[in-house]
Design an enzyme around this catalytic site. Structure first.
Site, mmCIF file in Angstrom:
data_model
loop_
_atom_site.group_PDB
_atom_site.id
_atom_site.type_symbol
_atom_site.label_atom_id
_atom_site.label_comp_id
_atom_site.label_asym_id
_atom_site.label_seq_id
_atom_site.Cartn_x
_atom_site.Cartn_y
_atom_site.Cartn_z
ATOM 1 N N GLU A 78 0.611 -1.518 0.168
ATOM 2 C CA GLU A 78 0.322 -0.284 0.555
ATOM 3 C C GLU A 78 0.677 1.459 0.237
ATOM 4 O OE1 GLU A 78 -4.163 -1.777 2.505
ATOM 5 O OE2 GLU A 78 -2.668 -0.258 3.258
ATOM 6 N N GLU A 108 -4.819 -8.448 1.421
ATOM 7 C CA GLU A 108 -5.954 -8.165 2.345
ATOM 8 C C GLU A 108 -7.370 -7.757 2.074
ATOM 9 O OE1 GLU A 108 -4.148 -4.896 4.208
ATOM 10 O OE2 GLU A 108 -2.186 -5.640 4.266
#
Length: 478
Positions: A163, A375
């Site tokens: 991320e 995720e």
């Protein structure tokens, strides 16, 4: 129940800074999160990652728990601040911990899936400019080499960054994540230098693996969204959605997959120096071929170019620390509610969005590598251990099962998705929210550190067993 391929990977994920604790043991020195958490109003409750959930000392038991749940793979991160404390020389004691972890995983039949950067830059490098300093990209490649030197004989799956949107825009522009800056120029410098670091690390890892005659898979994990115009007939909302799609998705995807930043994005951020950071050869370096793309997805984003209604509740914030919009050049964009259910993070619950995202990635990028949902999960309030030793979390259980169903339907509709990792294995230090928000499928008592699988963990374990049985049966019939 959806039918998943027999070799589909089922796993769970964590991050070093959130679970390990031992923040100043074993040769580890401050990461930016250790330093940031000590600042006033940086983290809810004044919490720090000093103890985490003590995974550093309880690692074998945590791996045994993964085995009991039937996980195929465990996605973890190595801490740069543990491996190269102070950004100076390699700490063998830090590498030894991760070597023991890898051995424990392999002994339990769990595939190690390693992430090199999950936001814990050594504080000493931050004091030299952090990700605004181009040299940090080259230091990252050296760190990657050190980790590969210790673990490359046993680890086959390598992720460069987790991320980067969060460790660039939210960290350097929005002010919520470490180092907590509110500088758009710095944020866009961080974006580009992290991209460059990714490309350098991919090249370095491949070179090391080729020299050793090893097969590895290297990729990156991005948190991607669907920027949904609040009113698809309103040009103002359509423009707002285009801007968020550019800043949130395409600014990360396209340099890596296409070797160029989107031209509309460069125009949107022309006042913040991004183009000046792009030196000759950078884009070719960034666009190193990757073997997989990790997709992290928790929610859609309903987007408008209009002000929020006067009666719209203010969004949740972890503390009263001043911040700003993390979207340079598009600060006016708002995200009005669609009236959907929400998690304890105030994020909308919309499983269909994950299906949409996975299918459209393949449609928009013909050279897209295989996808893994690296995720997906939810925080909810009310996770308590009953006198009988159970933790009932029906909302999280429904969330996970609904999103797994969305992944299955995406595969049926042509998306090349090869695995799903639930976030998170353990309750943990949830960044600026401290220990207030629980994402784990395993409850952690923060006083005793006792682990208790929640109903969601038991449901996920059953899902894994059932889908494997169905895939085996299908293979026999076929």
């Amino acid at each position: 129940m959806n039918t998943f391929p027999k070799d589909f990977i089922w796993g769970s994920a964590t991050a070093a800074a959130q679970i390990e604790g031992a923040a100043h043991e074993g040769g580890k020195e401050d990461s930016i999160w250790d330093a940031y958490a000590r600042l006033p109003q940086a983290v809810a409750g004044g919490d720090t990652p000093e103890r985490g959930v003590d995974h550093y000392h309880r690692m074998p038991d945590d791996v045994a728990l993964m085995q009991r749940l039937g996980l195929d793979s465990y996605r973890f991160s190595t801490s740069w601040a543990r491996v190269v404390p102070g950004g100076r020389s390699v700490n063998q004691e830090g590498l030894d911990f991760y070597s023991r972890l890898v051995d424990e995983l392999l002994g339990a039949g769990v595939l190690p899936w390693l992430t090199l950067y999950h936001w814990d830059l050594p504080q000493a490098l931050q004091e030299q400019g952090g990700w605004t300093n181009r040299d940090t990209a080259f230091r990252f490649a050296d760190y990657a080499e050190a980790v590969y030197g210790a673990l490359g004989d046993r680890v086959s799956h390598w992720t460069t960054f987790n991320e980067p949107l969060c460790s660039s825009l939210i960290a350097y522009v929005g002010g919520e994540h470490a180092p907590g800056l509110t500088d758009p120029d710095a944020g866009l410098a961080a974006v580009h230098h992290q991209h460059l670091a990714h490309g350098l690390a991919v090249q370095r890892l491949r070179g090391l693996a080729d020299a050793a005659g090893r097969e590895i898979e290297v990729g990156i994990t991005l948190n991607l969204t669907n920027a949904v115009p609040n009113d698809p007939t309103d040009p103002v909302d359509l423009e707002a959605a285009r801007r968020i799609d550019a800043l949130w998705n395409r600014m990360y995807l396209e340099p890596m997959l296409l070797g160029a930043y989107p031209t509309d994005l460069l125009e949107d951020v022309r006042d913040y120096g991004l183009e000046a950071r792009i030196l000759d050869g950078d884009l070719e370096q960034i666009a190193q071929p990757i073997d997989f793309l990790g997709v992290n997805h928790y929610h859609d984003d309903n987007v408008s170019g209009h002000s929020l209604p006067a009666d719209e509740p203010a969004g949740l914030r972890p503390t009263q620390k001043p911040g700003r919009s993390p979207f340079p050049g598009s600060e006016y964009v708002t995200m009005p509610s669609r009236g959907l259910p929400r998690t304890a993070m105030d994020w909308e619950v919309h499983p269909e969005g994950l299906h949409t995202l996975l299918v459209r990635l393949g449609a928009e990028y013909p050279n897209l590598p295989p996808l893994y949902v690296t995720e997906n999960g939810a925080a909810y309030d009310g996770d308590v251990v009953t006198p009988e030793g159970a933790v009932h979390d029906p909302e999280r259980t429904r969330y996970i099962l609904a999103h797994v169903d969305a992944v299955g339907r995406a595969i049926e509709d042509g998306a090349d998705v090869r695995g799903y990792f639930v976030w998170s294995l353990l309750d943990n230090f949830e960044w600026a929210w401290g220990y207030e928000k629980r994402f784990g499928i395993v409850h952690v008592d923060y006083d005793t550190m006792v682990r208790t699988p929640k109903d969601s963990a038991l449901a996920f374990a059953k899902l894994i067993a059932d889908t494997k049985a169905a895939a085996s049966a299908a293979a026999i019939v076929g």
